[in-house]
Scaffold this motif. Structure first.
Motif, PDB file in Angstrom:
ATOM      1  N   GLN A   1      -6.945  -7.034  -4.600  1.00  0.00           N
ATOM      2  CA  GLN A   1      -7.805  -5.841  -4.614  1.00  0.00           C
ATOM      3  C   GLN A   1      -8.870  -5.928  -5.703  1.00  0.00           C
ATOM      4  OE1 GLN A   1      -5.172  -2.427  -4.832  1.00  0.00           O
ATOM      5  NE2 GLN A   1      -4.127  -3.030  -2.951  1.00  0.00           N
ATOM      6  N   GLY A   2      -9.969  -5.206  -5.473  1.00  0.00           N
ATOM      7  CA  GLY A   2     -11.004  -5.080  -6.487  1.00  0.00           C
ATOM      8  C   GLY A   2     -11.939  -6.270  -6.597  1.00  0.00           C
ATOM      9  N   ARG A   3     -11.942  -7.144  -5.584  1.00  0.00           N
ATOM     10  CA  ARG A   3     -12.863  -8.287  -5.631  1.00  0.00           C
ATOM     11  C   ARG A   3     -13.787  -8.336  -4.418  1.00  0.00           C
ATOM     12  NH1 ARG A   3      -9.625 -12.721  -3.143  1.00  0.00           N
ATOM     13  NH2 ARG A   3     -11.147 -14.173  -3.988  1.00  0.00           N
TER      14      ARG A   3
ATOM     15  N   ARG B   1     -14.293  -4.383   1.119  1.00  0.00           N
ATOM     16  CA  ARG B   1     -15.652  -4.120   1.577  1.00  0.00           C
ATOM     17  C   ARG B   1     -16.041  -5.098   2.683  1.00  0.00           C
ATOM     18  NH1 ARG B   1     -20.302  -1.622  -1.259  1.00  0.00           N
ATOM     19  NH2 ARG B   1     -22.042  -2.020   0.105  1.00  0.00           N
TER      20      ARG B   1
ATOM     21  N   ALA C   1     -19.092   3.978   0.377  1.00  0.00           N
ATOM     22  CA  ALA C   1     -20.080   2.897   0.199  1.00  0.00           C
ATOM     23  C   ALA C   1     -20.538   2.337   1.545  1.00  0.00           C
ATOM     24  CB  ALA C   1     -19.483   1.775  -0.651  1.00  0.00           C
TER      25      ALA C   1
ATOM     26  N   ILE D   1      -7.952  10.230   3.948  1.00  0.00           N
ATOM     27  CA  ILE D   1      -7.642   9.577   2.667  1.00  0.00           C
ATOM     28  C   ILE D   1      -7.126  10.608   1.672  1.00  0.00           C
ATOM     29  CG2 ILE D   1      -8.639   8.218   0.779  1.00  0.00           C
ATOM     30  CD1 ILE D   1     -10.776   7.202   2.727  1.00  0.00           C
TER      31      ILE D   1
ATOM     32  N   ASN E   1      -6.775   8.662  -3.941  1.00  0.00           N
ATOM     33  CA  ASN E   1      -7.040   7.252  -3.632  1.00  0.00           C
ATOM     34  C   ASN E   1      -8.526   6.927  -3.852  1.00  0.00           C
ATOM     35  OD1 ASN E   1      -7.117   4.650  -2.634  1.00  0.00           O
ATOM     36  ND2 ASN E   1      -5.817   5.087  -0.851  1.00  0.00           N
ATOM     37  N   GLY E   2      -8.895   6.846  -5.141  1.00  0.00           N
ATOM     38  CA  GLY E   2     -10.298   6.632  -5.498  1.00  0.00           C
ATOM     39  C   GLY E   2     -10.884   5.366  -4.924  1.00  0.00           C
TER      40      GLY E   2
ATOM     41  N   VAL F   1      -5.442  -3.974   1.670  1.00  0.00           N
ATOM     42  CA  VAL F   1      -5.694  -5.255   1.005  1.00  0.00           C
ATOM     43  C   VAL F   1      -4.474  -5.583   0.139  1.00  0.00           C
ATOM     44  CG1 VAL F   1      -7.187  -6.451  -0.662  1.00  0.00           C
ATOM     45  CG2 VAL F   1      -8.188  -4.848   0.991  1.00  0.00           C
TER      46      VAL F   1
ATOM     47  N   LEU G   1     -12.983  -7.738  -1.188  1.00  0.00           N
ATOM     48  CA  LEU G   1     -12.395  -8.104   0.110  1.00  0.00           C
ATOM     49  C   LEU G   1     -12.349  -6.912   1.073  1.00  0.00           C
ATOM     50  CD1 LEU G   1     -11.240 -10.615   1.388  1.00  0.00           C
ATOM     51  CD2 LEU G   1      -9.014 -10.037   0.412  1.00  0.00           C
TER      52      LEU G   1
ATOM     53  N   ILE H   1      -7.088   0.480   6.529  1.00  0.00           N
ATOM     54  CA  ILE H   1      -7.404  -0.781   5.845  1.00  0.00           C
ATOM     55  C   ILE H   1      -6.470  -0.978   4.655  1.00  0.00           C
ATOM     56  CG2 ILE H   1      -9.323   0.318   4.571  1.00  0.00           C
ATOM     57  CD1 ILE H   1     -10.662  -2.573   4.697  1.00  0.00           C
TER      58      ILE H   1
ATOM     59  N   GLY I   1       0.834  -1.208   0.000  1.00  0.00           N
ATOM     60  CA  GLY I   1       0.000   0.000   0.000  1.00  0.00           C
ATOM     61  C   GLY I   1       0.863   1.251   0.000  1.00  0.00           C
TER      62      GLY I   1
ATOM     63  N   SER J   1     -14.109   5.365  -2.494  1.00  0.00           N
ATOM     64  CA  SER J   1     -15.317   4.611  -2.873  1.00  0.00           C
ATOM     65  C   SER J   1     -15.702   3.627  -1.781  1.00  0.00           C
ATOM     66  CB  SER J   1     -15.078   3.806  -4.147  1.00  0.00           C
ATOM     67  OG  SER J   1     -14.911   4.639  -5.231  1.00  0.00           O
ATOM     68  N   LEU J   2     -14.706   2.909  -1.297  1.00  0.00           N
ATOM     69  CA  LEU J   2     -14.975   1.901  -0.267  1.00  0.00           C
ATOM     70  C   LEU J   2     -15.607   2.537   0.970  1.00  0.00           C
ATOM     71  CD1 LEU J   2     -14.663  -0.877   1.074  1.00  0.00           C
ATOM     72  CD2 LEU J   2     -12.302  -0.268   1.614  1.00  0.00           C
TER      73      LEU J   2
ATOM     74  N   HIS K   1      -0.127   6.534  -2.374  1.00  0.00           N
ATOM     75  CA  HIS K   1      -1.446   7.121  -2.127  1.00  0.00           C
ATOM     76  C   HIS K   1      -2.170   6.502  -0.934  1.00  0.00           C
ATOM     77  CE1 HIS K   1      -1.025   9.519  -5.609  1.00  0.00           C
ATOM     78  NE2 HIS K   1      -1.162   8.533  -6.471  1.00  0.00           N
ATOM     79  N   ALA K   2      -1.420   5.758  -0.098  1.00  0.00           N
ATOM     80  CA  ALA K   2      -2.084   5.103   1.029  1.00  0.00           C
ATOM     81  C   ALA K   2      -1.835   5.816   2.355  1.00  0.00           C
ATOM     82  CB  ALA K   2      -1.641   3.643   1.128  1.00  0.00           C
TER      83      ALA K   2
HETATM   84  C1  LIG Z   1      -8.515   0.863  -0.772  1.00  0.00           C
HETATM   85  C2  LIG Z   1      -8.590  -0.666  -0.655  1.00  0.00           C
HETATM   86  C3  LIG Z   1      -8.539  -1.045   0.823  1.00  0.00           C
HETATM   87  C4  LIG Z   1      -9.913  -1.138  -1.268  1.00  0.00           C
HETATM   88  O1  LIG Z   1     -10.014  -2.536  -1.071  1.00  0.00           O
HETATM   89  P1  LIG Z   1     -10.552  -3.494  -2.257  1.00  0.00           P
HETATM   90  O2  LIG Z   1     -10.643  -4.856  -1.739  1.00  0.00           O
HETATM   91  O3  LIG Z   1      -9.688  -3.272  -3.459  1.00  0.00           O
HETATM   92  O4  LIG Z   1     -11.994  -2.853  -2.529  1.00  0.00           O
HETATM   93  P2  LIG Z   1     -13.339  -3.634  -2.913  1.00  0.00           P
HETATM   94  O5  LIG Z   1     -13.059  -4.577  -4.040  1.00  0.00           O
HETATM   95  O6  LIG Z   1     -13.940  -4.211  -1.679  1.00  0.00           O
HETATM   96  O7  LIG Z   1     -14.221  -2.446  -3.439  1.00  0.00           O
HETATM   97  C5  LIG Z   1     -14.843  -1.563  -2.535  1.00  0.00           C
HETATM   98  C6  LIG Z   1     -15.521  -0.457  -3.290  1.00  0.00           C
HETATM   99  O8  LIG Z   1     -14.554   0.397  -3.911  1.00  0.00           O
HETATM  100  C7  LIG Z   1     -14.744   0.431  -5.320  1.00  0.00           C
HETATM  101  N1  LIG Z   1     -13.423   0.392  -5.942  1.00  0.00           N
HETATM  102  C8  LIG Z   1     -12.528  -0.604  -5.847  1.00  0.00           C
HETATM  103  N2  LIG Z   1     -11.410  -0.263  -6.528  1.00  0.00           N
HETATM  104  C9  LIG Z   1     -11.640   0.960  -7.054  1.00  0.00           C
HETATM  105  C10 LIG Z   1     -10.874   1.860  -7.829  1.00  0.00           C
HETATM  106  N3  LIG Z   1      -9.633   1.545  -8.216  1.00  0.00           N
HETATM  107  N4  LIG Z   1     -11.405   3.036  -8.155  1.00  0.00           N
HETATM  108  C11 LIG Z   1     -12.649   3.389  -7.758  1.00  0.00           C
HETATM  109  N5  LIG Z   1     -13.426   2.584  -7.000  1.00  0.00           N
HETATM  110  C12 LIG Z   1     -12.939   1.388  -6.664  1.00  0.00           C
HETATM  111  C13 LIG Z   1     -15.540  -0.796  -5.652  1.00  0.00           C
HETATM  112  O9  LIG Z   1     -16.326  -0.589  -6.803  1.00  0.00           O
HETATM  113  C14 LIG Z   1     -16.374  -0.998  -4.428  1.00  0.00           C
HETATM  114  O10 LIG Z   1     -17.531  -0.188  -4.450  1.00  0.00           O
HETATM  115  P3  LIG Z   1     -18.986  -0.875  -4.446  1.00  0.00           P
HETATM  116  O11 LIG Z   1     -18.957  -1.896  -3.323  1.00  0.00           O
HETATM  117  O12 LIG Z   1     -19.912   0.246  -4.210  1.00  0.00           O
HETATM  118  O13 LIG Z   1     -19.063  -1.522  -5.791  1.00  0.00           O
HETATM  119  C15 LIG Z   1      -7.443  -1.337  -1.443  1.00  0.00           C
HETATM  120  O14 LIG Z   1      -7.459  -0.853  -2.769  1.00  0.00           O
HETATM  121  C16 LIG Z   1      -6.059  -1.118  -0.849  1.00  0.00           C
HETATM  122  O15 LIG Z   1      -5.669  -1.830   0.072  1.00  0.00           O
HETATM  123  N6  LIG Z   1      -5.283  -0.142  -1.383  1.00  0.00           N
HETATM  124  C17 LIG Z   1      -3.903   0.074  -0.944  1.00  0.00           C
HETATM  125  C18 LIG Z   1      -3.843   0.553   0.504  1.00  0.00           C
HETATM  126  C19 LIG Z   1      -4.723   1.753   0.719  1.00  0.00           C
HETATM  127  O16 LIG Z   1      -4.761   2.679  -0.083  1.00  0.00           O
HETATM  128  N7  LIG Z   1      -5.446   1.729   1.864  1.00  0.00           N
HETATM  129  C20 LIG Z   1      -6.340   2.798   2.232  1.00  0.00           C
HETATM  130  C21 LIG Z   1      -5.590   3.905   2.872  1.00  0.00           C
HETATM  131  S1  LIG Z   1      -6.668   5.308   3.198  1.00  0.00           S
END
Ligand SMILES: CC(C)(COP(=O)(O)OP(=O)(O)OC[C@H]1O[C@@H](n2cnc3c(N)ncnc32)[C@H](O)[C@@H]1OP(=O)(O)O)[C@@H](O)C(=O)NCCC(=O)NCCS
Length: 173
Positions: A94-96, A100, A135, A122, A126-127, A89, A98, A87, A26, A131-132, A31-32
């Motif tokens: 990511q994107g499946r 959420r 939501a 955030i 960090n879109g 992942v 988890l 949080i 991350g 979004s997460l 961007h984390a």
């Molecule tokens: C941010 C993070 C935790 C999201 O976890 P994830 O498992 O990839 O997200 P999910 O698959 O559960 O998706 C959750 C929501 O975000 C949306 N989403 C996922 N990836 C996205 C992206 N790249 N851009 C926009 N929206 C996105 C999904 O559509 C979903 O929305 P919905 O439930 O309304 O459809 C993950 O990308 C991550 O660990 N990133 C690196 C570390 C980080 O940035 N942590 C947060 C620090 S603030």
């Protein structure tokens, strides 16, 4: 791939390496987080497993795929139900859904532990995280401009804005 074999549980010291690897992934995005050093077990425990702290990990097929935590934001009694969420992942997971799943569990666990407000900070870039969180009931309170300067990664040396979000529990009144 569907989320069929997910276990959500409390972390233990044997998870330390996986937590650090996921944290470093991350961090490498730039961007984390402002942090430049991944959590070791000591810092993870101090942040999320001491006092009112709260931590969860998600295992997928027996392998740690994500971690999340809540840190108290203040030692003052009046703010004892206010905590900041983190949080992370694994990059390959990511994107499946988890994130959420894990954040839903973290919110429920935080309410059981007496937290009434969760906050998240955030980066606007960090879109996925925005979004997460939105939501799951977090609202944007505002954006703090040029709040800190990055000390690592692709944006090192740049001032960063930070979006402030909060989620007020409806079950704790
Ligand atoms: C941010 C993070 C935790 C999201 O976890 P994830 O498992 O990839 O997200 P999910 O698959 O559960 O998706 C959750 C929501 O975000 C949306 N989403 C996922 N990836 C996205 C992206 N790249 N851009 C926009 N929206 C996105 C999904 O559509 C979903 O929305 P919905 O439930 O309304 O459809 C993950 O990308 C991550 O660990 N990133 C690196 C570390 C980080 O940035 N942590 C947060 C620090 S603030």
């Amino acid at each position: 791939m569907a989320l069929t074999d997910i276990t959500i549980r409390r972390p233990d010291p044997s998870d330390a390496l996986a937590i650090a690897v996921i944290d470093a992934e991350g961090m490498a995005t730039g961007h984390a987080t402002f942090r430049d050093t991944p959590h070791d077990w000591g810092s993870f425990k101090a942040s999320f497993m001491t006092g009112r702290g709260l931590a969860l990990i998600a295992e997928d097929g027996g392998a740690v795929a994500a971690w999340a935590g809540v840190s108290p934001t203040s030692i003052r009694t009046v703010y004892q139900g206010v905590g900041e969420v983190s949080i992370y992942v694994s990059a390959t997971q990511q994107g499946r859904g988890l994130g959420r799943r894990l954040l839903e569990n973290l919110v429920l666990a935080s309410e059981s532990a007496g937290y009434w407000t969760l906050v998240a900070q955030i980066f606007p870039e960090n879109g996925a995280s925005l979004s997460l969180h939105t939501a799951l009931g977090f609202s944007i309170v505002g954006t703090r401009r040029k709040l800190g300067k990055m000390i690592h990664g692709p944006l090192e040396g740049r001032w960063r804005d930070v979006v402030m979000l909060e989620r007020r529990s409806e079950v704790i009144d």
